[in-house]
Design a protein around this motif. Structure first.
Motif, mmCIF file in Angstrom:
data_model
loop_
_atom_site.group_PDB
_atom_site.id
_atom_site.type_symbol
_atom_site.label_atom_id
_atom_site.label_comp_id
_atom_site.label_asym_id
_atom_site.label_seq_id
_atom_site.Cartn_x
_atom_site.Cartn_y
_atom_site.Cartn_z
ATOM 1 N N ARG A 19 0.840 -1.140 0.109
ATOM 2 C CA ARG A 19 -0.041 -0.074 0.093
ATOM 3 C C ARG A 19 0.929 1.279 -0.010
ATOM 4 N NH1 ARG A 19 -3.911 2.647 4.473
ATOM 5 N NH2 ARG A 19 -5.453 3.459 3.127
ATOM 6 N N LEU A 20 0.769 1.995 -0.977
ATOM 7 C CA LEU A 20 1.624 3.094 -1.055
ATOM 8 C C LEU A 20 0.819 4.280 -0.871
ATOM 9 C CD1 LEU A 20 3.230 2.706 -4.656
ATOM 10 C CD2 LEU A 20 3.956 1.757 -2.558
ATOM 11 N N LYS A 65 -5.020 -2.644 -14.228
ATOM 12 C CA LYS A 65 -6.420 -2.545 -13.897
ATOM 13 C C LYS A 65 -6.891 -4.196 -13.287
ATOM 14 C CE LYS A 65 -8.684 -0.474 -17.132
ATOM 15 N NZ LYS A 65 -9.277 -0.356 -18.521
ATOM 16 N N GLY A 66 -7.645 -3.968 -12.378
ATOM 17 C CA GLY A 66 -8.155 -5.149 -11.633
ATOM 18 C C GLY A 66 -6.965 -5.608 -10.470
ATOM 19 N N ARG A 67 -5.880 -5.068 -10.667
ATOM 20 C CA ARG A 67 -4.909 -5.535 -9.320
ATOM 21 C C ARG A 67 -4.624 -4.463 -8.599
ATOM 22 N NH1 ARG A 67 0.192 -6.410 -10.701
ATOM 23 N NH2 ARG A 67 0.171 -5.260 -12.858
ATOM 24 N N PHE A 68 -4.678 -2.997 -8.834
ATOM 25 C CA PHE A 68 -4.285 -1.657 -8.352
ATOM 26 C C PHE A 68 -5.710 -0.984 -8.023
ATOM 27 C CE2 PHE A 68 0.400 -1.093 -9.451
ATOM 28 C CZ PHE A 68 0.564 -2.367 -9.336
ATOM 29 N N THR A 69 -5.558 -0.563 -6.918
ATOM 30 C CA THR A 69 -6.928 0.431 -6.543
ATOM 31 C C THR A 69 -6.667 1.680 -6.010
ATOM 32 O OG1 THR A 69 -7.795 -1.642 -5.717
ATOM 33 C CG2 THR A 69 -8.873 0.720 -5.084
ATOM 34 N N TYR A 80 -3.628 7.125 -1.913
ATOM 35 C CA TYR A 80 -3.149 5.728 -1.668
ATOM 36 C C TYR A 80 -3.160 5.092 -2.976
ATOM 37 C CZ TYR A 80 -4.450 7.026 3.189
ATOM 38 O OH TYR A 80 -4.462 7.763 4.334
ATOM 39 N N LEU A 81 -2.217 4.161 -2.964
ATOM 40 C CA LEU A 81 -2.146 3.261 -4.204
ATOM 41 C C LEU A 81 -2.330 1.680 -3.497
ATOM 42 C CD1 LEU A 81 -2.857 2.956 -7.393
ATOM 43 C CD2 LEU A 81 -0.138 2.601 -7.266
#
Length: 114
Positions: A19-20, A65-69, A80-81
């Motif tokens: 989590r960045l 897409k589908g892995r990062f939010t 956040y990432l």
């Protein structure tokens, strides 16, 4: 003045998560769209994700897409990432950026390796 400071990077095994965070100051964070970019060794900086000022609109590069939010907490002036299912090709320095201005943080290193 505008200041952006990324954190949360590190070494993680393939399939792992990080989590960045990006702490923002010096401007009215809640009124600006924000983006994440990354730059891998020997490659150009690439756009990863963008979020609107209110957090309602989020877009992603096909590669994540589908892995990062992407998300934000306007009360904490923080972006956040959440990066899940990490792959070796996700290895890069990750940067946050104010969409409407050329302001960048120093970046945080993400290394995905077994």
């Amino acid at each position: 003045q505008v200041q952006l400071v990324e954190s949360g990077g590190g070494l993680v095994q393939p399939g792992g998560s990080l989590r960045l965070s990006c702490a923002a100051s010096g401007f009215t964070f809640s009124t600006y769209g924000m983006s994440w970019y990354r730059q891998a060794p020997g490659k150009e900086r690439e756009w990863v994700s963008r979020i609107s000022s209110d957090g309602d609109t989020r877009t992603y590069a096909d590669s994540v897409k589908g892995r990062f939010t992407i998300s934000r907490d306007n009360a904490k002036n923080t972006l956040y990432l959440q990066a899940n299912s990490l792959k070796p090709e996700d290895t890069a320095v990750y940067y946050c950026k104010v969409v409407a201005g050329n302001y960048w943080g120093p970046g945080t290193q993400v290394t995905v390796s077994s």
